[in-house]
Design a protein around this motif. Structure first.
Motif, PDB file in Angstrom:
ATOM      1  N   LYS A  20       0.831  -1.196   0.000  1.00 33.87           N
ATOM      2  CA  LYS A  20       0.000   0.000   0.000  1.00 33.87           C
ATOM      3  C   LYS A  20       0.866   1.246   0.000  1.00 33.87           C
ATOM      4  O   LYS A  20       0.531   2.249  -0.632  1.00 33.87           O
ATOM      5  CB  LYS A  20      -0.926  -0.013   1.217  1.00 33.87           C
ATOM      6  N   GLU A  21       1.985   1.196   0.717  1.00 28.53           N
ATOM      7  CA  GLU A  21       2.892   2.338   0.746  1.00 28.53           C
ATOM      8  C   GLU A  21       3.452   2.613  -0.643  1.00 28.53           C
ATOM      9  O   GLU A  21       3.519   3.751  -1.089  1.00 28.53           O
ATOM     10  CB  GLU A  21       4.029   2.068   1.727  1.00 28.53           C
ATOM     11  N   GLU A  22       3.810   1.553  -1.338  1.00 27.24           N
ATOM     12  CA  GLU A  22       4.349   1.707  -2.694  1.00 27.24           C
ATOM     13  C   GLU A  22       3.279   2.169  -3.667  1.00 27.24           C
ATOM     14  O   GLU A  22       3.551   2.928  -4.603  1.00 27.24           O
ATOM     15  CB  GLU A  22       4.978   0.391  -3.147  1.00 27.24           C
ATOM     16  N   LYS A 156      20.170  -0.886  -2.445  1.00 26.35           N
ATOM     17  CA  LYS A 156      18.944  -0.217  -2.022  1.00 26.35           C
ATOM     18  C   LYS A 156      17.836  -0.450  -3.046  1.00 26.35           C
ATOM     19  O   LYS A 156      18.103  -0.662  -4.228  1.00 26.35           O
ATOM     20  CB  LYS A 156      19.182   1.275  -1.819  1.00 26.35           C
ATOM     21  N   VAL A 157      16.596  -0.390  -2.595  1.00 30.76           N
ATOM     22  CA  VAL A 157      15.450  -0.628  -3.472  1.00 30.76           C
ATOM     23  C   VAL A 157      14.918   0.704  -3.986  1.00 30.76           C
ATOM     24  O   VAL A 157      14.756   1.658  -3.231  1.00 30.76           O
ATOM     25  CB  VAL A 157      14.330  -1.376  -2.736  1.00 30.76           C
ATOM     26  N   VAL A 158      14.678   0.754  -5.294  1.00 31.14           N
ATOM     27  CA  VAL A 158      14.049   1.915  -5.914  1.00 31.14           C
ATOM     28  C   VAL A 158      12.789   1.460  -6.631  1.00 31.14           C
ATOM     29  O   VAL A 158      12.611   0.272  -6.922  1.00 31.14           O
ATOM     30  CB  VAL A 158      14.995   2.626  -6.906  1.00 31.14           C
ATOM     31  N   TYR A 159      11.916   2.423  -6.942  1.00 27.11           N
ATOM     32  CA  TYR A 159      10.640   2.108  -7.572  1.00 27.11           C
ATOM     33  C   TYR A 159      10.411   3.026  -8.768  1.00 27.11           C
ATOM     34  O   TYR A 159      10.604   4.248  -8.673  1.00 27.11           O
ATOM     35  CB  TYR A 159       9.488   2.286  -6.582  1.00 27.11           C
ATOM     36  N   ARG A 183       6.755  -0.569 -10.085  1.00 26.21           N
ATOM     37  CA  ARG A 183       7.591  -1.766 -10.039  1.00 26.21           C
ATOM     38  C   ARG A 183       8.862  -1.450  -9.264  1.00 26.21           C
ATOM     39  O   ARG A 183       9.422  -0.374  -9.412  1.00 26.21           O
ATOM     40  CB  ARG A 183       7.979  -2.213 -11.443  1.00 26.21           C
ATOM     41  N   GLY A 184       9.295  -2.384  -8.454  1.00 28.81           N
ATOM     42  CA  GLY A 184      10.470  -2.164  -7.626  1.00 28.81           C
ATOM     43  C   GLY A 184      11.632  -3.045  -8.029  1.00 28.81           C
ATOM     44  O   GLY A 184      11.464  -4.098  -8.644  1.00 28.81           O
ATOM     45  N   SER A 218      12.869  10.329   5.705  1.00 30.63           N
ATOM     46  CA  SER A 218      12.085  11.563   5.560  1.00 30.63           C
ATOM     47  C   SER A 218      10.843  11.372   4.699  1.00 30.63           C
ATOM     48  O   SER A 218      10.045  12.297   4.547  1.00 30.63           O
ATOM     49  CB  SER A 218      12.962  12.668   4.969  1.00 30.63           C
ATOM     50  N   GLY A 219      10.673  10.179   4.121  1.00 31.91           N
ATOM     51  CA  GLY A 219       9.498   9.906   3.297  1.00 31.91           C
ATOM     52  C   GLY A 219       9.856   9.568   1.865  1.00 31.91           C
ATOM     53  O   GLY A 219      10.919   8.979   1.587  1.00 31.91           O
ATOM     54  N   ILE A 220       8.988   9.937   0.929  1.00 31.52           N
ATOM     55  CA  ILE A 220       9.212   9.654  -0.494  1.00 31.52           C
ATOM     56  C   ILE A 220      10.253  10.613  -1.051  1.00 31.52           C
ATOM     57  O   ILE A 220      10.168  11.827  -0.862  1.00 31.52           O
ATOM     58  CB  ILE A 220       7.894   9.792  -1.277  1.00 31.52           C
TER      59      ILE A 220
END
Length: 259
Positions: A20-22, A156-159, A183-184, A218-220
């Motif tokens: 849900k966050e993604e 690290k994971v990016v989207y 997609r991550g 700090s968030g997105i």
């Protein structure tokens, strides 16, 4: 096709399952099309402040690299409303000839990045026609959430949040063009000299110019712009298609060049 040779000591990761966050990232990608040819479309994202709005995308979405000419004389941008409860989209038509010959157009050919100022001092600039505007305005990334190289590191994971219009069947309902996807994938390589972020998220034609996000304390955070794909040769000799993005350090440089 260029082959990017990577001697990777880690296995490729499968596409991450969006949470849900993604899914909250779906608020931000913009649909970007050169002229009326929707199947030549790309993706982008709006950045800005209370007084200024920029469109960020890949340069090749609007500019032919070989000829250094515009793909089409006009463009279309559609973004979601800042208030997710509003159904009306933010839609802008662009006169690309006017914009490219103005101070509102900043491009970086080497890194395939384009930044267009759409709104300045709360008014559309010449060459920009806002055809639909929701009450809450467009959804966009605040400039303080655009980061350079400090957050980027292998593992690290990016989207990516973009419009995969190339995989929509020819007989599909046009409403499918309204659907972005997230997609991550993990960062496999980051090259400081040219700001390339190499990741294993799944990318398709139509994703060009899509924003690349990372979740931080700090968030997105916006950390890159998707620009294409390349083949990789792994340490066991197999091939795998990887995604290439440009770090937003070059976006920050373009932003600083506006007056």
């Amino acid at each position: 096709m260029l082959v990017l040779a990577l001697l990777l000591q880690l296995s490729f990761q499968s596409e991450a399952q969006a949470s849900k966050e993604e899914d909250s990232l779906l608020t931000y990608p913009a649909f970007v099309a050169p002229g009326p040819v929707l199947r030549l479309s790309g993706s982008g994202v709006l950045l800005g402040t209370a007084n200024t709005t920029y469109l960020l995308t890949a340069r090749h979405v609007f500019v032919n690299d070989m000829r250094d000419t515009l793909v089409k004389p006009g463009g279309l941008v559609r973004a979601r409303a800042a208030d997710p409860k509003e159904s009306m989209s933010y839609v802008v038509k662009l006169d690309l000839n006017i914009l490219r010959n103005s101070e509102n157009w900043k491009e970086d050919k080497e890194h395939d990045v384009l930044l267009v100022r759409l709104i300045h001092n709360q008014f559309p600039v010449e060459g920009v026609h806002v055809t639909h505007e929701p009450k809450s305005g467009p959804s966009m990334i605040p400039l303080p959430d655009v980061h350079g190289i400090s957050e980027i590191a292998s593992g690290k994971v990016v989207y990516i949040a973009g419009y995969r219009t190339s995989i929509i069947p020819n007989n599909a309902n046009g409403s499918e063009l309204n659907s972005a996807s997230v997609r991550g994938g993990k960062i496999l390589l980051y090259t400081i000299d040219d700001g390339k972020i190499v990741s294993d998220y799944h990318a398709y034609s139509g994703d060009s110019g899509a924003p690349i996000f990372m979740f931080t304390e700090s968030g997105i955070t916006l950390v890159g712009v998707h620009i294409g794909r390349q083949d990789a040769i792994t340490n066991n000799g197999s091939k795998r298609e990887l995604a290439i993005a440009t770090s937003t350090q070059y976006v920050l440089e373009l932003i600083s060049s506006f007056h």
